[in-house]
Design a protein around this motif. Structure first.
Motif, PDB file in Angstrom:
ATOM      1  N   UNK A   1      28.723  28.605  59.575  1.00  8.76           N
ATOM      2  CA  UNK A   1      28.320  28.116  58.253  1.00  8.76           C
ATOM      3  C   UNK A   1      29.551  27.907  57.374  1.00  8.76           C
ATOM      4  N   UNK A   2      29.452  26.907  56.508  1.00  5.21           N
ATOM      5  CA  UNK A   2      30.507  26.693  55.516  1.00  5.21           C
ATOM      6  C   UNK A   2      30.216  27.556  54.290  1.00  5.21           C
ATOM      7  N   UNK A   3      31.141  28.448  53.969  1.00  2.00           N
ATOM      8  CA  UNK A   3      30.965  29.343  52.820  1.00  2.00           C
ATOM      9  C   UNK A   3      32.173  29.240  51.901  1.00  2.00           C
ATOM     10  N   UNK A   4      31.977  29.555  50.608  1.00  7.93           N
ATOM     11  CA  UNK A   4      33.108  29.477  49.677  1.00  7.93           C
ATOM     12  C   UNK A   4      34.222  30.440  50.075  1.00  7.93           C
ATOM     13  N   UNK A   5      35.471  29.996  49.863  1.00  6.14           N
ATOM     14  CA  UNK A   5      36.587  30.921  50.036  1.00  6.14           C
ATOM     15  C   UNK A   5      36.449  32.016  48.992  1.00  6.14           C
ATOM     16  N   UNK A   6      36.821  33.222  49.371  1.00  3.78           N
ATOM     17  CA  UNK A   6      36.687  34.361  48.465  1.00  3.78           C
ATOM     18  C   UNK A   6      38.000  35.134  48.440  1.00  3.78           C
ATOM     19  N   UNK A   7      38.477  35.418  47.231  1.00  2.00           N
ATOM     20  CA  UNK A   7      39.680  36.215  47.054  1.00  2.00           C
ATOM     21  C   UNK A   7      39.361  37.403  46.155  1.00  2.00           C
ATOM     22  N   UNK A   8      40.116  38.476  46.333  1.00  4.57           N
ATOM     23  CA  UNK A   8      39.840  39.701  45.580  1.00  4.57           C
ATOM     24  C   UNK A   8      41.083  40.199  44.862  1.00  4.57           C
ATOM     25  N   UNK A   9      40.838  40.917  43.766  1.00  2.00           N
ATOM     26  CA  UNK A   9      41.929  41.537  42.998  1.00  2.00           C
ATOM     27  C   UNK A   9      41.575  42.980  42.718  1.00  2.00           C
ATOM     28  N   UNK A  10      42.483  43.876  43.048  1.00  2.00           N
ATOM     29  CA  UNK A  10      42.270  45.311  42.839  1.00  2.00           C
ATOM     30  C   UNK A  10      43.050  45.758  41.613  1.00  2.00           C
ATOM     31  N   UNK A  11      42.412  46.560  40.763  1.00  2.00           N
ATOM     32  CA  UNK A  11      43.056  47.053  39.532  1.00  2.00           C
ATOM     33  C   UNK A  11      42.849  48.555  39.402  1.00  2.00           C
ATOM     34  N   UNK A  12      43.772  49.186  38.679  1.00  2.00           N
ATOM     35  CA  UNK A  12      43.573  50.583  38.308  1.00  2.00           C
ATOM     36  C   UNK A  12      42.561  50.645  37.180  1.00  2.00           C
ATOM     37  N   UNK A  13      41.609  51.558  37.288  1.00  2.00           N
ATOM     38  CA  UNK A  13      40.529  51.696  36.321  1.00  2.00           C
ATOM     39  C   UNK A  13      41.079  52.388  35.074  1.00  2.00           C
ATOM     40  N   UNK A  14      41.530  51.580  34.125  1.00  3.65           N
ATOM     41  CA  UNK A  14      42.130  52.126  32.908  1.00  3.65           C
ATOM     42  C   UNK A  14      41.989  51.116  31.782  1.00  3.65           C
ATOM     43  N   UNK A  15      41.739  51.602  30.572  1.00  2.00           N
ATOM     44  CA  UNK A  15      41.633  50.705  29.418  1.00  2.00           C
ATOM     45  C   UNK A  15      42.969  50.566  28.694  1.00  2.00           C
TER      46      UNK A  15
ATOM     47  N   UNK B   1      35.849  40.482  43.295  1.00  2.00           N
ATOM     48  CA  UNK B   1      35.950  39.380  44.252  1.00  2.00           C
ATOM     49  C   UNK B   1      35.421  38.111  43.615  1.00  2.00           C
ATOM     50  N   UNK B   2      36.114  37.020  43.890  1.00  2.00           N
ATOM     51  CA  UNK B   2      35.791  35.738  43.277  1.00  2.00           C
ATOM     52  C   UNK B   2      35.545  34.682  44.354  1.00  2.00           C
ATOM     53  N   UNK B   3      34.453  33.947  44.228  1.00  2.00           N
ATOM     54  CA  UNK B   3      34.210  32.784  45.069  1.00  2.00           C
ATOM     55  C   UNK B   3      34.900  31.571  44.466  1.00  2.00           C
ATOM     56  N   UNK B   4      35.461  30.744  45.326  1.00  2.00           N
ATOM     57  CA  UNK B   4      36.031  29.460  44.912  1.00  2.00           C
ATOM     58  C   UNK B   4      35.171  28.379  45.556  1.00  2.00           C
ATOM     59  N   UNK B   5      34.122  27.917  44.871  1.00  2.00           N
ATOM     60  CA  UNK B   5      33.145  27.012  45.495  1.00  2.00           C
ATOM     61  C   UNK B   5      33.719  25.702  46.021  1.00  2.00           C
TER      62      UNK B   5
END
Length: 200
Positions: free
Chosen positions: A60-74, A47-51
């Motif tokens: 309260x005013x809080x940063x927008x937050x977006x998330x990215x889901x990935x398969x756990x693999x190298x 998850x990433x905050x976009x300040x």
């Protein structure tokens, strides 16, 4: 009582584009079953905050937050491999990636390329990229969260700190389904009989 007074309005998605962001959550979602592929695979979410973009939460005013889901693999063919190498501006081998502690990415800045879904209802993170050289990482006051399903389990502070939608996702994992925290204890038949017996 009117329904419109009780239903919270949906937060409109961000405009498509590239935003400066900072990683605030790395969580292991466990083995998630896919109906499409008829098998389970380990998933991890970032998850990433976009300040620079805020939203009102509980007054309260809080940063927008977006998330990215990935398969756990190298694997070099995997999205996680591509994302991490782009984010770190590196060309790590599968072995080097395997040694990377994903929790060390908490607080690391990046650029995220955001798109809007076809129905216009929500955002997707298409790419995570390194910041331009010399640019300081964005700062966020959001408390960082790390979660390892094998080590942190389904109770306690780390579990409680996860957003509700992440807990719901983890509850669908093979690990949770096989050993939920409210699972009744197995009891030998003799003990069970004694447990249910009335005192004389």
């Amino acid at each position: 009582m009117k329904l419109k007074d009780k239903v919270k309005p949906a937060i409109p998605p961000l405009e498509a584009g590239v935003y400066m962001a900072v990683c605030v959550v790395v969580a292991d979602l466990g083995d998630q079953y896919s109906e499409k592929f008829k098998k389970s695979s380990r998933k991890v979410v970032f998850s990433f905050d976009i300040p620079t973009e805020t939203v009102e939460v509980d007054g309260e005013q809080k940063p927008r937050q977006l998330s990215k889901r990935c398969t756990f693999s190298v694997s070099k063919k995997g999205n996680l491999n591509k994302m991490l190498n782009a984010w770190m501006n590196a060309n790590m081998s599968e072995q080097e990636l395997g040694e990377l502690d994903l929790f060390s990415l908490i607080g690391r800045g990046c650029q995220i390329r955001v798109t809007v879904s076809e129905d216009g209802a929500h955002n997707n993170i298409e790419d995570v990229m390194a910041l331009p050289k010399g640019m300081p990482a964005p700062q966020s006051d959001t408390a960082p969260i790390t979660y390892d399903i094998d080590e942190d389990g389904f109770t306690g502070e780390k579990w409680d700190a996860l957003p509700a939608w992440m807990r719901e996702a983890i509850e669908k994992s093979d690990q949770y389904q096989q050993d939920p925290p409210d699972k009744p204890l197995d009891m030998p038949a003799e003990s069970a009989a004694q447990e249910g017996a009335c005192p004389i």
